[in-house]
Structure formats: structure tokens, C-alpha cells
Write a protein that holds these residues in place. Structure first.
Motif, PDB file in Angstrom:
ATOM      1  N   THR A  80       0.698  -1.302   0.179  1.00 59.02           N
ATOM      2  CA  THR A  80       0.118  -0.062   0.060  1.00 59.02           C
ATOM      3  C   THR A  80       0.943   1.278  -0.035  1.00 59.02           C
ATOM      4  OG1 THR A  80      -0.270   0.278   2.568  1.00 59.02           O
ATOM      5  CG2 THR A  80      -1.993  -1.105   1.314  1.00 59.02           C
ATOM      6  N   GLY A  81       2.348   1.283   0.373  1.00 63.39           N
ATOM      7  CA  GLY A  81       2.844   2.251   0.444  1.00 63.39           C
ATOM      8  C   GLY A  81       2.438   3.306   1.681  1.00 63.39           C
ATOM      9  N   MET A  82       1.521   2.913   2.894  1.00 61.32           N
ATOM     10  CA  MET A  82       1.226   3.622   3.644  1.00 61.32           C
ATOM     11  C   MET A  82       2.187   3.577   4.990  1.00 61.32           C
ATOM     12  SD  MET A  82      -3.023   2.747   3.795  1.00 61.32           S
ATOM     13  CE  MET A  82      -3.291   3.929   4.876  1.00 61.32           C
ATOM     14  N   ALA A  83       2.300   4.936   5.587  1.00 60.36           N
ATOM     15  CA  ALA A  83       3.329   5.162   6.419  1.00 60.36           C
ATOM     16  C   ALA A  83       3.001   4.553   7.826  1.00 60.36           C
ATOM     17  CB  ALA A  83       3.673   6.349   6.505  1.00 60.36           C
ATOM     18  N   SER A  84       2.659   3.219   7.907  1.00 63.30           N
ATOM     19  CA  SER A  84       1.683   2.950   9.313  1.00 63.30           C
ATOM     20  C   SER A  84       3.040   2.412  10.180  1.00 63.30           C
ATOM     21  CB  SER A  84       1.235   1.372   8.859  1.00 63.30           C
ATOM     22  OG  SER A  84       1.916   0.461   8.201  1.00 63.30           O
ATOM     23  N   GLU A  85       2.676   1.862  11.233  1.00 63.64           N
ATOM     24  CA  GLU A  85       3.794   1.412  12.292  1.00 63.64           C
ATOM     25  C   GLU A  85       4.655   0.375  11.706  1.00 63.64           C
ATOM     26  OE1 GLU A  85       1.787   1.003  16.682  1.00 63.64           O
ATOM     27  OE2 GLU A  85       0.465  -0.027  14.894  1.00 63.64           O
ATOM     28  N   LEU A  86       6.026   0.798  12.061  1.00 59.51           N
ATOM     29  CA  LEU A  86       7.116  -0.102  11.729  1.00 59.51           C
ATOM     30  C   LEU A  86       7.203  -1.458  12.259  1.00 59.51           C
ATOM     31  CD1 LEU A  86      10.236   2.457  11.538  1.00 59.51           C
ATOM     32  CD2 LEU A  86       9.020   1.354   9.478  1.00 59.51           C
ATOM     33  N   ASP A  87       6.903  -1.629  13.567  1.00 57.22           N
ATOM     34  CA  ASP A  87       6.850  -2.783  14.163  1.00 57.22           C
ATOM     35  C   ASP A  87       5.854  -3.066  15.222  1.00 57.22           C
ATOM     36  OD1 ASP A  87       7.918  -5.377  14.994  1.00 57.22           O
ATOM     37  OD2 ASP A  87       9.362  -4.456  16.543  1.00 57.22           O
ATOM     38  N   PRO A  88       4.718  -2.985  14.806  1.00 55.99           N
ATOM     39  CA  PRO A  88       3.667  -3.202  15.657  1.00 55.99           C
ATOM     40  C   PRO A  88       3.516  -4.318  16.571  1.00 55.99           C
ATOM     41  CG  PRO A  88       2.719  -3.928  13.562  1.00 55.99           C
ATOM     42  CD  PRO A  88       4.364  -3.390  13.574  1.00 55.99           C
ATOM     43  N   ASP A  89       2.721  -4.462  17.797  1.00 59.04           N
ATOM     44  CA  ASP A  89       2.350  -5.735  18.453  1.00 59.04           C
ATOM     45  C   ASP A  89       2.050  -6.502  17.591  1.00 59.04           C
ATOM     46  OD1 ASP A  89       3.728  -4.626  20.714  1.00 59.04           O
ATOM     47  OD2 ASP A  89       1.784  -3.824  21.416  1.00 59.04           O
ATOM     48  N   PRO A  90       1.907  -7.886  17.805  1.00 59.94           N
ATOM     49  CA  PRO A  90       1.123  -8.937  16.984  1.00 59.94           C
ATOM     50  C   PRO A  90      -0.228  -8.789  17.621  1.00 59.94           C
ATOM     51  CG  PRO A  90       2.375  -9.967  18.834  1.00 59.94           C
ATOM     52  CD  PRO A  90       3.045  -8.429  18.552  1.00 59.94           C
ATOM     53  N   ALA A  91      -1.131  -9.479  16.632  1.00 61.26           N
ATOM     54  CA  ALA A  91      -2.547  -9.197  16.866  1.00 61.26           C
ATOM     55  C   ALA A  91      -2.882  -9.988  18.181  1.00 61.26           C
ATOM     56  CB  ALA A  91      -3.387  -9.967  15.832  1.00 61.26           C
TER      57      ALA A  91
ATOM     58  N   GLY B 132      -1.744   4.734  10.133  1.00 61.17           N
ATOM     59  CA  GLY B 132      -0.982   5.643   9.007  1.00 61.17           C
ATOM     60  C   GLY B 132      -1.504   6.902   8.615  1.00 61.17           C
ATOM     61  N   VAL B 133      -2.794   7.055   8.879  1.00 62.56           N
ATOM     62  CA  VAL B 133      -3.818   8.496   8.621  1.00 62.56           C
ATOM     63  C   VAL B 133      -3.895   8.979   9.945  1.00 62.56           C
ATOM     64  CG1 VAL B 133      -5.368   9.197   7.438  1.00 62.56           C
ATOM     65  CG2 VAL B 133      -4.499   7.029   6.461  1.00 62.56           C
ATOM     66  N   SER B 134      -3.173   9.980  10.181  1.00 63.97           N
ATOM     67  CA  SER B 134      -3.234  10.769  11.390  1.00 63.97           C
ATOM     68  C   SER B 134      -4.623  11.147  11.814  1.00 63.97           C
ATOM     69  CB  SER B 134      -2.255  11.745  11.798  1.00 63.97           C
ATOM     70  OG  SER B 134      -2.680  12.710  10.794  1.00 63.97           O
ATOM     71  N   TRP B 135      -5.387  11.496  11.203  1.00 60.37           N
ATOM     72  CA  TRP B 135      -6.749  12.093  11.362  1.00 60.37           C
ATOM     73  C   TRP B 135      -7.915  11.324  11.194  1.00 60.37           C
ATOM     74  CZ3 TRP B 135      -9.944  11.531   7.241  1.00 60.37           C
ATOM     75  CH2 TRP B 135      -9.090  11.428   5.829  1.00 60.37           C
ATOM     76  N   LEU B 136      -7.544  10.019  10.669  1.00 54.79           N
ATOM     77  CA  LEU B 136      -8.714   9.280  10.404  1.00 54.79           C
ATOM     78  C   LEU B 136      -9.588   8.807  11.590  1.00 54.79           C
ATOM     79  CD1 LEU B 136     -10.374   7.571   8.093  1.00 54.79           C
ATOM     80  CD2 LEU B 136      -8.687   5.815   8.249  1.00 54.79           C
ATOM     81  N   ARG B 137      -8.957   8.337  12.513  1.00 56.63           N
ATOM     82  CA  ARG B 137      -9.566   7.842  13.881  1.00 56.63           C
ATOM     83  C   ARG B 137     -10.519   8.824  14.504  1.00 56.63           C
ATOM     84  NH1 ARG B 137      -8.738   7.796  19.408  1.00 56.63           N
ATOM     85  NH2 ARG B 137      -9.124   5.751  20.455  1.00 56.63           N
ATOM     86  N   GLU B 138      -9.859   9.908  14.548  1.00 56.60           N
ATOM     87  CA  GLU B 138     -10.724  11.120  15.154  1.00 56.60           C
ATOM     88  C   GLU B 138     -11.775  11.627  14.517  1.00 56.60           C
ATOM     89  OE1 GLU B 138      -9.878  15.948  16.734  1.00 56.60           O
ATOM     90  OE2 GLU B 138      -8.271  14.520  15.938  1.00 56.60           O
ATOM     91  N   TYR B 139     -11.655  11.569  13.031  1.00 57.37           N
ATOM     92  CA  TYR B 139     -12.820  11.720  12.091  1.00 57.37           C
ATOM     93  C   TYR B 139     -13.919  10.929  12.333  1.00 57.37           C
ATOM     94  CZ  TYR B 139     -15.577  12.057   7.640  1.00 57.37           C
ATOM     95  OH  TYR B 139     -16.600  12.429   6.752  1.00 57.37           O
ATOM     96  N   VAL B 140     -13.493   9.481  12.393  1.00 55.27           N
ATOM     97  CA  VAL B 140     -14.599   8.662  12.721  1.00 55.27           C
ATOM     98  C   VAL B 140     -15.280   8.739  14.086  1.00 55.27           C
ATOM     99  CG1 VAL B 140     -14.950   5.893  12.899  1.00 55.27           C
ATOM    100  CG2 VAL B 140     -13.556   6.796  11.142  1.00 55.27           C
ATOM    101  N   GLN B 141     -14.597   9.038  14.992  1.00 52.64           N
ATOM    102  CA  GLN B 141     -15.062   9.079  16.103  1.00 52.64           C
ATOM    103  C   GLN B 141     -15.952  10.176  16.230  1.00 52.64           C
ATOM    104  OE1 GLN B 141     -12.400   9.589  19.449  1.00 52.64           O
ATOM    105  NE2 GLN B 141     -14.008   8.949  21.213  1.00 52.64           N
TER     106      GLN B 141
END
Length: 370
Positions: A48-59, A185-194
């Protein structure tokens, strides 16, 4: 308004047990799902080329009761502050004093049982989700989100479809990791949905006469669903006009994120999930099936509408990526103003013309992204 403890108790009591597996088999499933979520994260980030977390916790891997408890926790984070505001707006009940307290207590327990019953039904269907709203940790810090997979449901579906287990588990992880990429990766998306959810709930019309009309509409929606006619659902039936406008925006963004997840899980490629075409074909058939009762419940809860969102959103993403490449599509994440409307999801050229510009639409797609 809702007794959350009753919701958890009712949900965990009503939920059906998962498939029968040994303790060692269950432990192996949990281990593999955690590993595959990490593998899927890398594929999603690269594709996707999205700037998400580099090393997130596993599910986080849960069973069905665990999914119910997690969702009740999330509901409380979002709804309790709003319910306080709504109660203040509504004012004291007609009985006043102790009588009103009794009515509220009984009503909250009934509502809790209803919420629990819905969660019990959903808990046997959901394969995974990215939980946006979580209670604070012991230090008081609010977590940003958590990727959750429901192990018994994944095992049940892979057995039902007769597909290769590892491929199916990775395929599911690709979808859910795409949601993690979107919301981290999209800084505003969570706040927008909430914010849209908050506006939707606060737009409730508390006038008793109007609410009675809504109850009648809801009853008609139930009757139509049982007869198999029309396409109304309970959510549509109880909305105010202002809520319909807000829900239109919410539905558009959720159609985008769900469709994006569906597109990525298929488009990452056979080299990652060799049996992806077989899995998609069989899974799609399962989505459309079920008993008459199951189909009725899906319509009432708006689940069939969600399935249409997956398809519409996936078509939108596929068309845009084919015409202007992945980096062109990723302009959708620039701001709330670049999100597609309902009309633009149905006709992607409208979005490309508005956001990307006609000259970019005529440009050849990027290599390896069509």
C-alpha cells in the motif's frame, strides 16, 4: 441507559461454542495467527505504501466471549460520555424521584440484554477487527488501537470452506492489517470517525412523539425483513433526518476502508497466498448463503449492507489504482475533504476528477500497481 455488566453476561451466556479442538491445537492456532499478523503487516506496508507502524505488536487472539467483552469495553469508552450528555438534554423522567430510578434501572437491564444478544450473534461471525476505542491502561493513557483476531471463528470458516488453513489465516490477517495501516498511518482518520459517531448519537431526536414514530418504522422494518421484502433495516428505521446525513458520511468512509481491506487481501498476490482465488470464491459464496432466519437477522442488523460496502469499496479502489496507481489512490488519505462521497464511490471518475485532476487521470498507471 445500558447495563454493561448485563450485556456481557447475556452475550457470553447466549454465544454459541466454537469448533471442538484440543488444547494443543488451540495453542498452535494462536501462535500461528500472531506470527501471520506480523508477516501480513510487512506485506500490507510494502503493497500500500502507507506509513503505518514499523514494528507493531502482534494481533491479540481472543475467543468468542473475549470478543464480546472487548467490544463492550469499546462501547463504554465511546458511549458513556455521550449518554450522560443525552440524559442531561432529556431532563428528568415523568415519574421523578425513586420511581424514575427504578424505571431507568429496569430499562438499562433490558437494553443490556438486547445488546448482549446482538453481540452473541456477531461474536460467532466476526473473524477479526481493528479496535479503535479501548479503555485507558493502568497509567491512564488511552491506547491508540488494537488488532484482534477471533480464533474459533477463523478455524470454523476455514474448516467449513475446506481451504488451506495457513493461506486462509494469512488472507484474513492481510485484511485486518490493512485496517491497522489505515488508522495508524492516517493521523486524522480515527478522530474523524469518532467525531462523526459522536455527532450521529447526539443528533438523536428525544421527542416522545417522534420516537414513537421511529418505533413503528422499526416494527415495519422487522416485518418486512421476516417477509423477505424491501431493504430497510433497524438502523435506517430509527434515524432522524440529521442522522441520515451524518450516517451518509460515516458509511462512505467505512465503505472505503472495508473495500480497501478487501482489495489488498486479494491483490497482494498468489505468491503470498497461493490459493487466494479459491478462498475468495468460496468465501463469497458463504457470505451470500445461510438460513432464512440468518438472512433475516443480517438484514435487520445491516450486515448485508456491510457486505455491499465491501464490494462497492473494493471496486472503487481497484478502478482508481488501475487508472492512476497506488500513490494516486493514496491521495484519498490526505484529509477528510479528499474522502470519496457515496456518489464518487459508485463512480470513481468523479473522485479522480475532483481530487486528482483530469490530467493525472490520463497518466499511465505506475509500474506493478495496476
Amino acid at each position: 441507559m445500558i447495563d454493561w455488566n448485563v450485556a456481557v453476561q447475556a452475550g457470553t451466556r447466549l454465544v454459541r461454542p466454537g469448533p471442538q479442538v484440543t488444547h494443543d491445537e488451540a495453542r498452535e492456532v494462536v501462535k500461528e495467527l500472531r506470527e501471520l499478523s506480523k508477516i501480513a503487516h510487512g506485506h500490507v506496508r510494502d503493497f500500500t505504501g502507507m506509513a503505518s507502524e514499523l514494528d507493531p505488536d502482534p494481533a491479540t487472539i481472543v475467543d468468542r466471549p473475549g470478543w464480546i467483552r472487548a467490544n463492550v469495553d469499546g462501547f463504554r469508552v465511546v458511549l458513556e460520555p455521550l449518554m450522560e450528555q443525552m440524559s442531561e438534554r432529556r431532563g428528568p423522567g415523568p415519574l421523578g424521584g425513586a420511581g424514575n430510578v427504578v424505571v431507568q434501572a429496569v430499562g438499562s437491564r433490558v437494553t443490556g440484554m438486547q445488546v448482549g444478544a446482538i453481540l452473541a450473534y456477531m461474536a460467532s461471525r466476526v473473524l477479526g477487527q481493528y479496535e479503535l476505542f479501548l479503555p485507558p491502561d493502568p497509567s491512564g493513557r488511552a491506547p491508540t488501537g488494537r488488532l484482534t483476531l477471533v480464533a474459533p471463528n477463523i478455524v470454523h470458516v476455514e474448516q467449513e470452506l475446506g481451504v488451506e488453513a495457513r493461506d486462509f489465516r494469512l488472507w484474513v490477517c492481510l485484511h485486518e492489517e490493512t485496517h491497522r495501516a489505515q488508522f495508524t498511518g492516517v493521523s486524522w482518520l480515527r478522530e474523524y470517525v469518532q467525531d462523526q459517531m459522536t455527532k450521529f448519537l447526539l443528533a438523536s431526536d428525544l421527542d416522545p412523539g417522534v420516537m414513537l414514530d421511529r418505533i413503528r418504522d422499526a416494527a415495519e422494518a422487522v416485518a418486512d425483513a421476516v417477509r423477505g421484502v424491501g431493504d430497510a433495516n433497524l438502523i435506517d428505521a430509527i434515524q432522524s433526518p440529521e442522522q441520515r446525513e451524518i450516517l451518509d458520511r460515516l458509511t462512505a468512509v467505512m465503505t472505503l476502508v472495508e473495500g480497501h481491506g478487501d482489495y489488498v487481501m486479494d491483490a497482494v498476490g498468489p505468491e503470498v497466498v497461493p490459493s487466494v482465488q479459491q478462498i475468495r470464491s468460496r468465501f463469497q459464496g458463504r457470505r451470500a448463503g445461510g438460513s432464512k432466519l440468518d438472512r433475516t437477522i443480517r438484514r435487520l442488523l445491516g450486515i448485508d449492507l456491510k457486505m455491499k460496502q465491501y464490494a462497492e469499496g473494493s471496486r472503487f479502489v481497484r478502478r482508481v489504482v488501475t487508472e492512476i496507481g497506488m500513490s494516486g489512490f493514496n491521495q484519498v488519505w490526505q484529509s477528510p475533504e479528499t474522502l470519496p462521497t457515496h456518489a464518487e464511490i459508485k463512480e470513481p471518475a468523479l473522485w479522480m476528477d475532483r481530487v486528482v485532476g483530469p490530467r493525472a487521470i490520463d497518466a499511465p498507471p505506475e509500474a506493478n500497481e495496476a
